[in-house]
Design an enzyme around this catalytic site. Structure first.
Site, PDB file in Angstrom:
ATOM      1  N   ASN A   1       0.825  -1.216   0.000  1.00 56.58           N
ATOM      2  CA  ASN A   1       0.000   0.000   0.000  1.00 56.58           C
ATOM      3  C   ASN A   1       0.852   1.257   0.000  1.00 56.58           C
ATOM      4  OD1 ASN A   1      -2.340  -1.508   0.005  1.00 56.58           O
ATOM      5  ND2 ASN A   1      -2.590  -1.439   2.227  1.00 56.58           N
TER       6      ASN A   1
ATOM      7  N   CYS B   1      23.305   0.899  -1.753  1.00 58.90           N
ATOM      8  CA  CYS B   1      21.955   0.933  -2.336  1.00 58.90           C
ATOM      9  C   CYS B   1      20.842   1.090  -1.306  1.00 58.90           C
ATOM     10  CB  CYS B   1      21.708  -0.335  -3.151  1.00 58.90           C
ATOM     11  SG  CYS B   1      22.789  -0.520  -4.573  1.00 58.90           S
TER      12      CYS B   1
END
Length: 469
Positions: free
Chosen positions: A257, A300
């Site tokens: 979500n 990263c």
């Protein structure tokens, strides 16, 4: 004659009759008389499926309406494919229901406790229903002449069986768990709407049992028809698995979500993005990264999670899950420091400095963060990492290291034996480096702080500390 009488329906189960029926039509080694406490979603589905599989099932509930519906062959809840299961097993005489529990344990082999454990107002777990059923079963166990297995299916926090359920059973029965009756924890993984499909094709089967071979064998027999291999854990371990599963499912939903909100704000179809994400079975939908241990680092993950959070702020979108990811990572670094501080020692050896093995990348390395905090608090350090040599470091990597640890040249050691001779505490951040040189530490009085799970088996030595185990 040992008989169970249902005072409401005036039906009786004769023990000898049931045994004859098992001997003639069922394999008595794997078919049981089972009492299911609680006719909610888990209890009803479990009772119906067990009866369908040939077991004789007695369902117990305080709600008379549920009991009456079940005895008429009607499901007390709405669930696909459940009605036909109940109708056929009630007609066959393998599924009955009652509000009376007095003789449940003495007339059956196994009790399955499937009552609710709702949340209290403060978020803690309500165990009153479980305690009440344990009391009833314990009282029934007083009259039991054969070994009865009490199996919990209700969701309970680790330690609840040990600290609440088993003491009630023992006090009420006057008998000893594991000796006079069995105890186990059998977590359920049934989703409403697909509960029977989940029962028939389980993703996993978990059995929690402590030194109780008969109960374990009974549960293995109950699940012998399934292709999934049962995972045998301690009772506490099985209790924890259920919570880990539910927390993971909630996390996945919230993550999807949150990414969806970010994608919408940036003009991207979130379903396309997530379809690609779940297609990767090597890193994304796999065991990769799902091992408790130390913090993440590298060029990263920290950078990109931070960038997404910033993009959310720019779009006026809250990112509480991503915020918590960074907080959780910081918690691991703090926990590592606290493990060192708790030793009371001042000479510390670090095994590994790069953010993961087989690289010299130090960007956002959590081990570098630990080293910096220890130095800042006056600890003496010696560091060994075969991939970190100042003469070989260049560019951003070298600049990052020397800016964080200006005196790094004085801290790095050429050999692991140099660290071993210097340090009182060894902090392991690189498994390969430690195992390759583990013989150096044999017979030495060192405290080992393990951030990476050095070996698959949990260490129990007094001089060993694991960060998550």
């Amino acid at each position: 004659m040992d008989t169970y009488v249902d005072r409401r329906s005036h039906s009786a189960w004769d023990r000898s009759t049931l045994e004859k029926k098992e001997a003639t039509s069922l394999d008595s080694r794997s078919k049981f008389r089972i009492c299911v406490f609680g006719i909610g979603y888990v209890g009803t589905v479990s009772a119906a499926c067990l009866a369908r599989d040939g077991h004789d099932v007695l369902a117990v509930d305080v709600n008379q309406d549920k009991v009456d519906r079940l005895n008429r062959g009607l499901p007390p809840i709405v669930e696909p494919r459940l009605a036909e299961r109940i109708r056929s097993t009630v007609r066959a005489g393998r599924l009955k229901a009652t509000t009376q529990s007095q003789d449940a344990a003495s007339s059956t082999d196994i009790s399955l406790i499937c009552v609710g454990t709702p949340s209290r107002d403060n978020g803690s777990l309500e165990t009153a229903f479980v305690s009440r059923v344990a009391q009833q079963i314990g009282e029934s166990l007083r009259n039991a002449t054969s070994f009865h297995s009490v199996v919990m299916r209700s969701t309970l926090l680790p330690g609840t069986m040990e600290n609440i359920v088993v003491p009630i059973l023992e006090q009420a029965s006057g008998k000893r768990a594991g000796q006079d009756f069995g105890v186990a924890y059998l977590p359920e993984f049934l989703r409403e709407g697909t509960a029977i499909a989940d029962y028939d094709d389980p993703g996993t089967i978990v059995i929690g049992v402590d030194n109780d071979p008969l109960t374990l064998q009974r549960l293995l027999d109950l699940h012998a028809k399934f292709s999934a291999t049962p995972r045998i854990l301690s009772i506490r371990g099985a209790e924890a698995v259920k919570y880990a599963n539910n927390a993971w499912h909630a996390t996945k939903i919230s993550f999807a979500n949150e990414i969806g909100l970010l994608c919408k704000a940036m003009g991207v179809d979130s379903h396309q993005v997530m379809n690609v994400l779940v297609a990767d079975k090597k890193l994304n939908i796999s065991p990769a990264y799902l091992k408790p241990g130390f913090a993440f680092g590298g060029s990263c993950l920290p950078k990109d999670v931070s960038a997404l959070r910033h993009a959310g702020r720019d779009a006026d979108i809250d990112t509480p899950l991503l915020d918590a990811v960074m907080q959780a990572n910081e918690n691991q670094i703090r926990s590592a420091y606290q493990l060192v501080a708790a030793t009371g020692k001042r000479r510390i050896g670090l095994v590994g400095l790069s953010f993961k093995p087989d690289t010299d990348d130090l960007r956002y390395s959590p081990m570098l963060e630990v080293a910096e905090r220890l130095i800042g608090r006056g600890y003496q350090l010696a560091i060994y990492d075969s991939n970190i040599r100042l003469s070989r470091l260049t560019g951003v990597n070298r600049a990052h290291l020397t800016s964080r640890l200006p005196h790094i040249a004085c801290l790095l050691r050429e050999k692991m034996s140099d660290v071993a001779s210097f340090a009182e505490v060894i902090v392991v951040g690189n498994r390969k480096e430690f195992l390759k040189n583990s013989a150096i530490f044999k017979g030495q009085d060192k405290i080992i702080i393990d951030l990476v799970r050095i070996t698959p088996e949990k260490e129990t030595a007094s001089d060993y500390r694991g960060i998550c185990w």
